[in-house]
Enzyme design. Structure first.
Site, short mmCIF file in Angstrom:
data_model
loop_
_atom_site.label_atom_id
_atom_site.label_comp_id
_atom_site.label_asym_id
_atom_site.label_seq_id
_atom_site.Cartn_x
_atom_site.Cartn_y
_atom_site.Cartn_z
N GLU A 152 0.85 -1.20 0.01
CA GLU A 152 -0.01 -0.14 -0.05
C GLU A 152 0.79 1.33 0.11
O GLU A 152 0.49 2.42 -0.17
CB GLU A 152 -1.12 -0.01 1.16
CG GLU A 152 -1.59 -1.29 1.42
CD GLU A 152 -2.91 -1.49 2.03
OE1 GLU A 152 -3.48 -0.33 2.13
OE2 GLU A 152 -3.44 -2.21 2.11
C1 LIG Z 1 -6.09 -5.96 1.55
N1 LIG Z 1 -5.94 -5.00 2.42
C2 LIG Z 1 -6.64 -4.08 3.08
O1 LIG Z 1 -7.98 -4.41 2.66
N2 LIG Z 1 -6.22 -3.13 4.05
C3 LIG Z 1 -7.22 -2.36 4.59
N3 LIG Z 1 -8.57 -2.45 4.37
N4 LIG Z 1 -6.77 -1.19 5.31
C4 LIG Z 1 -7.53 -0.50 6.01
C5 LIG Z 1 -7.70 0.88 5.61
C6 LIG Z 1 -8.61 1.60 6.31
C7 LIG Z 1 -9.47 1.09 7.24
C8 LIG Z 1 -9.42 0.04 7.66
C9 LIG Z 1 -8.67 -0.99 6.98
#
Ligand SMILES: CNC(=O)NC(=N)Nc1ccccc1
Length: 314
Positions: A152
């Site tokens: 990310e």
């Molecule tokens: C596959 N990875 C994710 O889905 N990460 C993710 N959802 N991170 C996140 C970002 C903001 C609020 C909660 C989780």
């Protein structure tokens, strides 16, 4: 079609086998390896929330006491689940690949530490004296079926080299199929994984069609922005593996994502049906963030994850 879920970051999450005893999920991404090696010889670090006993391999941030994960993986595999180890996740600071040599080292580390157990190369009782001589086994004799890249931040170069090195390792173990998957954000090109998807072979791409307005699944439902599944099909057809399966990534509960991105099963159904029918060759299923949130999100007596499974199979 398959349901893929992330496991390992859920609040008060149950042990892994709780999800392997359910028929709802087919692929389970265990997250995360959230600290990356800074140079050749450096160890990555891991975090699986409440699932390990807080001990680390000496001198590292790599968890060494994940006994429940070790015990549960074999029964998950016996239940027909595909278990992937997820690299990356939400902690920005520690994710980057400085150079090609470190990318190769990182791939070798993941393979020898989490891939098929090879007592000539890895030690079940790893101690610091073995640094540089043997790899540790965080899940002991249990091994994963491949690796997921949830990159990310700080993406770009290095990931294609890492994935190509893992693919080389896979060819040395032809008796079993191993997988590579990725979780890009929905804007195209994805700054972190775009290069890797173009230059290395992915089996599954589950796009995070949440947390980013303008291309999200919620945009399709609300008639805003431009949900871009069609464009992602184009990305895959130009990629190193034009046959990669494309999954619709969704939050499994309201608080599993930023506000405004959660969709009820009733809202999800037409979206899934439309794209399942429009792209039968590429549509792989649905990915959910994440397993425990979906398990706790009970609607009309069924979990969110069950509702998603029903939508795929109806
Ligand atoms: C596959 N990875 C994710 O889905 N990460 C993710 N959802 N991170 C996140 C970002 C903001 C609020 C909660 C989780």
């Amino acid at each position: 079609n398959n349901v893929a879920v992330y496991y390992g970051q859920g609040s008060n999450q149950p042990r892994l086998k709780h999800f392997c005893e359910q028929t709802t999920s087919d692929i389970i991404n265990i997250g995360f390896i959230n600290q990356f090696p800074k140079h050749v010889g450096d160890f990555p670090g891991s975090n699986f929330a409440n699932q390990c006993d807080g001990s680390f391999f000496p001198g590292t941030e790599l968890l060494s006491g994940c006994h429940q994960i070790w015990q549960d993986i074999p029964s998950c595999k016996a239940a027909g689940k595909t278990i992937l180890l997820s690299i990356g996740g939400g902690t920005a600071t520690a994710q980057s690949i400085p150079d090609e040599a470190t990318a190769v080292w990182f791939a070798d580390f993941l393979w020898y530490s989490f891939g098929p157990y090879n007592s000539a190369i890895s030690s079940l009782g790893w101690t610091e004296e073995l640094a540089g001589l043997a790899f540790p086994r965080p899940f002991l004799t249990s091994s994963v079926d491949g690796f997921d890249f949830d990159i990310e931040y700080n993406g770009g170069v290095g990931y294609a080299a890492m994935i190509n090195r893992l693919r080389w390792h896979f060819t040395k173990s032809p008796e079993q199929t191993y997988y590579i998957s990725g979780a890009p954000q929905c804007p195209i090109p994805d700054a972190q994984l775009g290069d890797a998807i173009a230059n290395s072979h992915f089996d599954f791409i589950w796009v995070q069609w949440y947390n980013t307005g303008g291309c999200s699944a919620a945009d399709w439902v609300h008639g805003t922005g431009k949900f871009n599944f069609d464009d992602w099909v184009g990305v895959i057809e130009k990629s190193a593996n034009p046959n990669a399966k494309l999954f619709i990534g969704l939050p499994a509960s309201k608080d599993a994502a930023n506000a405004g991105f959660y969709l009820t099963p009733k809202e999800v159904k037409p979206l899934v049906k439309t794209y399942m029918d429009k792209h039968p060759k590429h549509f792989g299923g649905v990915m959910l963030w994440e397993a425990t949130a979906g398990d706790n999100n009970i609607i009309d007596g069924s979990t969110y994850t069950e509702h998603i499974k029903d939508i795929l199979y109806d």
